[in-house]
Design an enzyme around this catalytic site. Structure first.
Site, PDB file in Angstrom:
ATOM      1  N   SER A 142       0.825  -1.209   0.000  1.00 27.40           N
ATOM      2  CA  SER A 142       0.000   0.000   0.000  1.00 27.40           C
ATOM      3  C   SER A 142       0.860   1.261   0.000  1.00 27.40           C
ATOM      4  O   SER A 142       0.604   2.211  -0.748  1.00 27.40           O
ATOM      5  CB  SER A 142      -0.916   0.009   1.233  1.00 27.40           C
ATOM      6  OG  SER A 142      -1.821  -1.057   1.201  1.00 27.40           O
ATOM      7  N   ARG A 157       1.548   4.250  -3.062  1.00 31.18           N
ATOM      8  CA  ARG A 157       1.305   5.663  -2.768  1.00 31.18           C
ATOM      9  C   ARG A 157       2.582   6.492  -2.869  1.00 31.18           C
ATOM     10  O   ARG A 157       2.522   7.673  -3.243  1.00 31.18           O
ATOM     11  CB  ARG A 157       0.654   5.793  -1.384  1.00 31.18           C
ATOM     12  CG  ARG A 157      -0.804   5.300  -1.380  1.00 31.18           C
ATOM     13  CD  ARG A 157      -1.283   4.969   0.043  1.00 31.18           C
ATOM     14  NE  ARG A 157      -2.702   4.632   0.097  1.00 31.18           N
ATOM     15  CZ  ARG A 157      -3.201   3.435  -0.220  1.00 31.18           C
ATOM     16  NH1 ARG A 157      -2.389   2.463  -0.620  1.00 31.18           N
ATOM     17  NH2 ARG A 157      -4.511   3.220  -0.110  1.00 31.18           N
ATOM     18  N   GLY A 165      -5.472  -4.019  -8.244  1.00 31.22           N
ATOM     19  CA  GLY A 165      -6.693  -3.279  -7.991  1.00 31.22           C
ATOM     20  C   GLY A 165      -6.423  -1.949  -7.316  1.00 31.22           C
ATOM     21  O   GLY A 165      -7.012  -0.919  -7.659  1.00 31.22           O
ATOM     22  N   GLN A 183      -9.289   2.041  -0.861  1.00 25.22           N
ATOM     23  CA  GLN A 183      -9.072   2.385  -2.269  1.00 25.22           C
ATOM     24  C   GLN A 183     -10.025   3.490  -2.711  1.00 25.22           C
ATOM     25  O   GLN A 183      -9.622   4.445  -3.387  1.00 25.22           O
ATOM     26  CB  GLN A 183      -9.255   1.148  -3.138  1.00 25.22           C
ATOM     27  CG  GLN A 183      -8.206   0.071  -2.937  1.00 25.22           C
ATOM     28  CD  GLN A 183      -8.478  -1.160  -3.772  1.00 25.22           C
ATOM     29  OE1 GLN A 183      -9.469  -1.234  -4.494  1.00 25.22           O
ATOM     30  NE2 GLN A 183      -7.595  -2.142  -3.682  1.00 25.22           N
ATOM     31  N   ASP A 217      -7.421  -8.190   3.993  1.00 27.08           N
ATOM     32  CA  ASP A 217      -6.583  -9.037   3.142  1.00 27.08           C
ATOM     33  C   ASP A 217      -6.060 -10.273   3.859  1.00 27.08           C
ATOM     34  O   ASP A 217      -5.499 -11.172   3.223  1.00 27.08           O
ATOM     35  CB  ASP A 217      -5.392  -8.234   2.602  1.00 27.08           C
ATOM     36  CG  ASP A 217      -5.805  -7.271   1.505  1.00 27.08           C
ATOM     37  OD1 ASP A 217      -6.797  -7.555   0.805  1.00 27.08           O
ATOM     38  OD2 ASP A 217      -5.143  -6.228   1.353  1.00 27.08           O
ATOM     39  N   ARG A 238      -3.107 -14.203  -2.598  1.00 30.56           N
ATOM     40  CA  ARG A 238      -3.313 -14.530  -1.187  1.00 30.56           C
ATOM     41  C   ARG A 238      -3.963 -15.907  -1.006  1.00 30.56           C
ATOM     42  O   ARG A 238      -3.704 -16.591  -0.019  1.00 30.56           O
ATOM     43  CB  ARG A 238      -4.128 -13.436  -0.495  1.00 30.56           C
ATOM     44  CG  ARG A 238      -3.414 -12.085  -0.552  1.00 30.56           C
ATOM     45  CD  ARG A 238      -3.891 -11.105   0.465  1.00 30.56           C
ATOM     46  NE  ARG A 238      -3.454  -9.757   0.108  1.00 30.56           N
ATOM     47  CZ  ARG A 238      -2.242  -9.278   0.317  1.00 30.56           C
ATOM     48  NH1 ARG A 238      -1.320 -10.029   0.878  1.00 30.56           N
ATOM     49  NH2 ARG A 238      -1.941  -8.037  -0.039  1.00 30.56           N
TER      50      ARG A 238
END
Length: 450
Positions: A29, A33, A101, A176, A327, A403
């Protein structure tokens, strides 16, 4: 990109004790970013510890396509020379986000308030996932989106020529969606406001503040209210990406179920909006401790030590914790199979729209390996069989989902018979060193190209 090549069947089998240090990759994540905000800053941002999985590399390529200079300097070390807020150029070709995604939805937000047009696609898994949750709110800024039936990729987004600020209440707990709206708000005049009924991971807010944006967060009766002042000049940063707690979940959970194990996983980001799995495991009775707790780059960090935990008990995971561990439910369901009693996971409907329908994927895979489960639209209950009670011996369908594949590889390390997945190739999207890291600790994982 992942999912485009020949499937790689993989099998894991009962392993000796897992021992050693597990250096997992950088946080996915924060890696995404770092590249996005670096590209929207003015000047050169330096990043170390960047996750170099396929998802993040797709985002790096996308930022280049939008006009930023993005260069790899060494292992995990990158520089991004940004073009400033509103400075994106129109890409010359289709943007392929692979399996990412997070990448595609956040990039759509970044370009939604610039007067440019871009077309996005991805692998089979990404093309099956809903984009309306992002295209609906960016339409409020003035962007237009044209995709396949059901709001699916490939999709063309036409950015707003005269964007307006937005006040948006998120209809689901999704970092998101929140992040896409905030990133779109960067190039809109005035204040963009996002209201979350349930708090989600806050990396975007923390990083926006670090890059110099004027952003405030307030907890109110209406929910968590995030206010961003538009059209700032973002200042380049030096970012050290902490290790990914979602990746750490796999060696941690494996150590808890494999007899005799003792594994240290250093430098893990423990942002409160991401650490729900570890809290849940401790409540189940896991021998999991935090060592050397500290703060790095505005994010709480610690070393995690996980030891074999034969006395874990099933619990009911609080619904309000779902967003902080969404997740991690697949690998939690594996641990639950080795606990005693039933583990109830509720309020997890978001799992239905991840890289795969993760509730269905885990349920079918668990059943194939002798574990009893109950499932519904937004819940899954696993009936634990105790520390040596999982039969194994089955094959799970990975469904192009990293995953799912890794979770069943963890299961095979402690089940009575080996566990297989039909395709381990998607693991490279988020954890490209999964196999050597786990085998280095003592796991037995085999792959077959037959």
């Amino acid at each position: 990109m992942s999912g485009h090549g020949t499937p790689i069947p993989m099998t894991s089998r009962k392993s000796g004790p897992l021992k050693g240090v597990a250096d997992v990759p950088g946080d996915k994540s924060i890696s995404h970013r770092s590249l996005l905000l670096g590209a929207m800053a003015v000047g050169e941002t330096r990043v170390t510890g960047l996750l170099e999985g396929e998802d993040v590399l797709a985002t790096a390529a996308a930022m280049q396509a939008f006009g930023a200079e993005v260069e790899r300097l060494g292992d995990g070390a990158w520089r991004v020379n940004g073009v400033g807020v509103g400075g994106f150029a129109e890409p010359e070709d289709v943007i392929d986000c692979g399996n990412a995604g997070t990448g595609v939805r956040l990039i759509m937000g970044c370009m939604a308030t610039s007067p440019i047009t871009a077309t996005f696609t991805g692998d089979a898994s990404l093309r099956s996932r809903p984009m309306g949750r992002v295209t609906d709110p960016i339409a409020l800024f003035g962007a237009q989106s044209y995709g396949r039936t059901g709001g699916r990729l490939p999709m063309t987004v036409v950015g707003a020529k005269n964007p307006v600020p937005v006040r948006y209440k998120t209809p689901m707990a999704s970092a998101q969606v929140k992040s896409a709206v905030l990133l779109a708000g960067l190039n809109a005049p005035g204040e963009t406001v996002v209201i979350e009924a349930e708090a989600t991971r806050d990396h975007t807010e923390r990083m926006l503040a670090g890059f110099g944006a004027e952003i405030s967060v307030e907890d109110t009766g209406e929910g968590r209210v995030i206010t961003l002042v538009g059209q700032p000049e973002l200042k380049p940063q030096t970012i050290a990406v902490p290790r990914d707690p979602s990746s750490a979940a796999f060696p941690v959970c494996a150590a808890l179920i494999v007899p005799g194990s003792d594994v240290l996983v250093p430098n893990i980001g423990l942002n409160p909006t991401r650490a729900g799995l570890f809290t849940t495991l401790i409540e189940m009775g896991a021998d999991l401790t935090y060592e050397n707790e500290r703060e790095e780059g505005g994010e709480p960090v610690a070393d995690l030590r996980a030891r074999f935990s034969p006395d874990m008990k099933g619990i009911r995971v609080p619904e309000e914790r779902a967003a902080s561990m969404i997740d991690e439910y697949p690998v939690l369901s594996v641990v639950a199979a080795f606990a005693t009693g039933k583990t109830e996971m509720v309020g997890v409907h978001e799992l239905r729209v991840k890289e795969s329908d993760r509730i269905d994927a885990m349920a079918r895979g668990l059943e194939a390996n002798g574990v009893t489960i109950e499932e519904g639209r937004d819940f899954m209950t696993v009936h634990g069989l105790g520390p040596d009670g999982v039969p194994g011996g089955g094959t799970a369908a990975a469904r192009l989902d990293h995953r799912i594949a890794m979770s069943f590889m963890v299961m095979g390390m402690a089940s009575q018979s080996p566990v297989s997945v039909d395709d381990g190739q998607p693991i490279a999207t988020s954890f490209p060193i999964f196999e050597p890291l786990m085998t280095g600790l003592g796991a037995t994982i085999e792959r077959s190209t037959a």
